[in-house]
Design an enzyme around this catalytic site. Structure first.
Site, PDB file in Angstrom:
ATOM      1  N   ASP A  32       0.816  -1.208   0.000  1.00 40.77           N
ATOM      2  CA  ASP A  32       0.000   0.000   0.000  1.00 40.77           C
ATOM      3  C   ASP A  32       0.855   1.265   0.000  1.00 40.77           C
ATOM      4  O   ASP A  32       2.085   1.218  -0.054  1.00 40.77           O
ATOM      5  CB  ASP A  32      -1.006  -0.011   1.155  1.00 40.77           C
ATOM      6  N   LYS A  54      -4.046   3.488  -1.094  1.00 42.05           N
ATOM      7  CA  LYS A  54      -5.165   4.431  -1.001  1.00 42.05           C
ATOM      8  C   LYS A  54      -4.629   5.785  -0.574  1.00 42.05           C
ATOM      9  O   LYS A  54      -3.856   5.899   0.371  1.00 42.05           O
ATOM     10  CB  LYS A  54      -6.199   3.960   0.024  1.00 42.05           C
ATOM     11  N   MET A 168      -4.562   9.835  10.889  1.00 44.50           N
ATOM     12  CA  MET A 168      -5.274  10.313   9.693  1.00 44.50           C
ATOM     13  C   MET A 168      -6.180  11.495  10.005  1.00 44.50           C
ATOM     14  O   MET A 168      -7.320  11.560   9.556  1.00 44.50           O
ATOM     15  CB  MET A 168      -6.096   9.183   9.069  1.00 44.50           C
TER      16      MET A 168
END
Length: 524
Positions: A32, A54, A168
Site C-alpha cells: 500500500d 489508497k 489520519m
C-alpha cells in the site's frame, strides 16, 4: 498462504525480522501507499508486485477488490505477502482482510509491525508515556467511517487527560481540537503534528490546542500525518534526536557503481541524508581476458604491481582464482596501492602493501615508488599496472619517464549505464531537490556529464553542492565546466561523508535555532 505483514511507519529498518522472512518468501507482494517502496528490494526478483495504495481524494482500489486479490492469489497456490504501513491491526483494516481470508478458507498469519503512533512519535522525540507526566495513552482515528450514524468516540473521556494520538486527522484537525476544548481539555495543552514520521522527509509542527491548527496550516502540512496531544509533547525540545542529525533530509546524489554504492549510501543515511543512488558506471569484465592472463603468467618477473583501484584488485584476484592460482602468485613483486580504499582491499586478502602515496597524483606515485627503491630509483624496474580500460596514461607515462619498464593491462571496464533514469535525476536537479552531488572518480564525473548532456550539466549542477573525493576527480569536474565546492582531506568514502557533514553543519545549526524559536521541527 497469506502473510499480513506490518511494514512499519516508513523507515525500512523498522521492518521486523519475521516480516522480512515472509517478504523474502512471497510469490506475490501486495503493498500500500504507506509501505516504503525500498522494502520491495527484499522480495524475490521474480515476485509479482501489486500496488493497492489508497490516498485521500484520489481514485483507489476498494477494500473488497483488495480482499479478492488476496483470496484469488492464495487459492492459486501462491504465497502472498500483504505489506501494510504501520501495524495491520492498528487502523490498518487488517482485521477486515483477516476476516475475508477466514471466510474464504485461506490460511493466513498476522505479522505485527511498528505502528506510526509508536515509531513516528519516538523519531519526533515525544515519548508517549512518562512516569512524571502521564500513564495512559489512547489511539484514536481522526477519520471515522463516514457511514456511521454517529461518532463512536468518547470525546468527554479523551478530554479528561492522558496522551492522545490521532491517526489520519490532518483534514479533521480543526474539528478534533474544537471537540477536545469543548469537552474541557485546556487550550494550553501541548500538541504536535508529525508528517512522514521516521523518514528523512519527517516534519514536525509543535504548538498547543489553541494554535496547532494555524501552525499546521501555515506549514502546509498534508497527509500522511498524525497528531499527538498531551504534556509529553513538551519533552520534544530536549530529546528530538532524529531531526538533529547533521544531514537530516538532505538529498545526496551518489554516482558510484551500484556494487560499491551501498557502504557510502549507508553512511549518508546514518547522518540523516536521503541517498539518491544514480550509478553512472557499470563495472564489467574486459572484452577479452587474454591481455591480463598473459601478464599474470609473467608475475614472477615484475618488481612492482601498481593497483589503481579496488576494482583492479577484485578482478586480478578473480582471474587468479579462475586459473587455479591465488595471491601467492604475486611472488616477489611489491605492491603499490593508489589510495587507502585500494590498500584496504589488498590488506583484506592478507597482503602487505608496500607503498601508498600521500595523494593520487602521478608525481606522488612515482616519488613514493622511487623512494622505496633507494638510490637507483626505478630505472630498469618492471612494473605491472592492471586497471580500467581507457584510463588516463599519466601514471604509466611518469613511471616510464623515470626509466621503469611498464606493462599496462585491462583488468575491467567502466561502462556507461542505461540513460533511461537520467530524466528523473535531471528533474530533481531542475527542481532544486538535490542538495549535493558526489563524485568518487573522474569516470563518474565524465559519465554524469554525458548522461545529463555536456552543455546542460554545468548549469544543472550549479545550484547544488558538488563534492569530489580527490584532486584528480576535482580536475575532471573542472575540465567539464563543473564547479567543485569541497574535496575531503583524504580520498576515502568516510572522509567524503565527513566533509559533507561539515559543509551542512552550519545550516543544520541555523535550522535548529529556527525550530526552537518557532516551536517547529524539520528541515529549515
Amino acid at each position: 498462504m497469506v502473510y499480513l505483514v506490518g511494514a512499519g511507519p516508513g523507515d525500512p529498518g523498522l521492518l521486523t525480522l519475521r516480516g522480512a522472512e515472509c517478504l523474502a518468501r512471497a510469490d506475490v507482494v501486495v503493498y500500500d501507499y504507506l509501505a516504503n517502496p525500498a522494502l520491495l528490494d527484499r522480495a524475490r526478483s521474480d515476485a509479482e508486485r501489486l500496488y493497492v495504495g489508497k490516498q485521500g481524494g484520489r481514485p483507489s482500489m476498494s477494500q473488497d477488490e483488495i480482499n479478492r486479490i488476496l483470496v484469488e492469489r492464495a487459492r492459486a497456490g501462491r504465497i502472498v505477502c500483504r505489506l501494510k504501513g504501520g501495524d495491520p491491526f492498528v487502523f490498518g483494516r487488517g482485521g477486515e482482510e483477516a476476516l475475508a481470508l477466514e471466510a474464504a478458507g485461506v490460511p493466513f498469519e498476522v505479522v505485527p509491525g511498528v505502528t506510526s503512533a509508536v515509531g513516528a512519535t519516538a523519531y519526533a522525540g515525544i515519548p508517549l508515556t512518562h512516569r512524571d507526566l502521564v500513564s495512559t495513552v489512547t489511539f484514536v482515528t481522526g477519520h471515522e467511517d463516514p457511514d456511521k450514524a454517529e461518532s463512536a468516540i468518547d470525546w468527554a473521556g479523551l478530554a479528561r487527560g492522558g496522551t492522545l494520538v490521532f491517526f489520519m486527522g490532518v483534514k479533521t484537525l480543526p474539528d478534533i481540537v474544537a471537540r477536545l476544548v469543548a469537552h474541557g481539555r485546556s487550550p494550553e495543552t501541548p500538541a504536535a503534528v508529525i508528517r512522514w514520521g521516521t523518514t528523512p522527509e519527517q516534519e514536525t509542527v509543535v504548538g498547543t490546542l489553541a494554535d496547532i491548527v494555524e501552525r499546521t496550516r501555515a506549514r502546509g502540512i498534508t497527509p500522511p500525518a498524525l497528531t499527538v496531544v498531551g504534556e509529553v509533547v513538551r519533552l520534544r525540545e530536549r530529546i528530538a534526536w532524529f531531526e538533529r542529525r547533521p544531514l537530516f533530509g538532505r538529498r545526496i546524489l551518489v554516482t558510484r557503481a551500484r556494487e560499491q554504492a551501498s557502504v557510502f549510501a549507508e553512511g549518508l543515511r546514518q547522518a540523516g541524508a536521503v541517498p539518491v543512488e544514480f550509478p553512472t558506471i557499470e563495472i564489467r569484465p574486459p572484452d577479452s581476458w587474454a591481455e591480463l592472463d598473459a601478464a599474470l603468467d609473467r608475475l614472477a618477473g615484475y618488481d612492482w604491481v601498481v593497483f589503481t583501484s579496488a576494482n583492479a584488485v577484485r578482478f586480478v584476484l578473480l582471474r587468479l582464482r579462475d586459473s587455479g592460482r591465488d595471491v601467492r602468485a604475486l611472488g616477489r613483486a611489491r605492491l603499490c596501492a593508489i589510495g587507502p580504499a585500494t590498500a584496504e582491499a589488498l590488506e583484506r586478502l592478507g597482503l602487505k602493501v608496500d607503498v601508498v602515496p600521500p595523494e593520487y597524483r602521478a608525481e606522488a606515485v612515482v616519488a613514493a615508488l622511487a623512494a622505496a627503491e633507494g638510490p637507483d630509483g626505478l630505472r630498469g624496474r618492471r612494473v605491472l599496472v592492471p586497471r580500467a580500460r581507457d584510463a588516463r596514461e599519466v601514471v604509466p607515462t611518469a613511471l616510464a619517464e623515470r626509466g621503469a619498464e611498464v606493462d599496462v593491462v585491462t583488468a575491467y571496464r567502466n561502462v556507461l549505464p542505461d540513460r533511461s533514469a537520467a530524466a528523473g535525476v535531471r528533474g530533481l536537479l531542475e527542481a532544486g531537490r538535490i542538495d549535493a552531488v558526489t563524485f568518487t572518480s573522474a569516470s563518474t564525473v565524465r559519465n554524469l556529464v554525458e548522461m545529463l548532456g555536456r552543455e546542460a550539466a554545468p548549469a544543472l549542477l550549479a545550484g547544488t553542492v558538488v563534492a569530489a573525493i580527490g584532486p584528480l576527480t576535482a580536475e575532471a569536474a573542472a575540465a567539464a565546466g563543473v564547479r567543485v565546492d569541497l574535496v575531503p582531506e583524504a580520498a576515502t568514502i568516510p572522509a567524503l561523508t565527513r566533509a559533507l557533514v561539515a559543509r551542512f553543519a552550519g545550516e543544520s545549526e541555523r535550522g535548529r535555532a529556527a525550530s526552537a524559536a518557532g516551536g517547529k521541527g524539520g528541515r529549515p
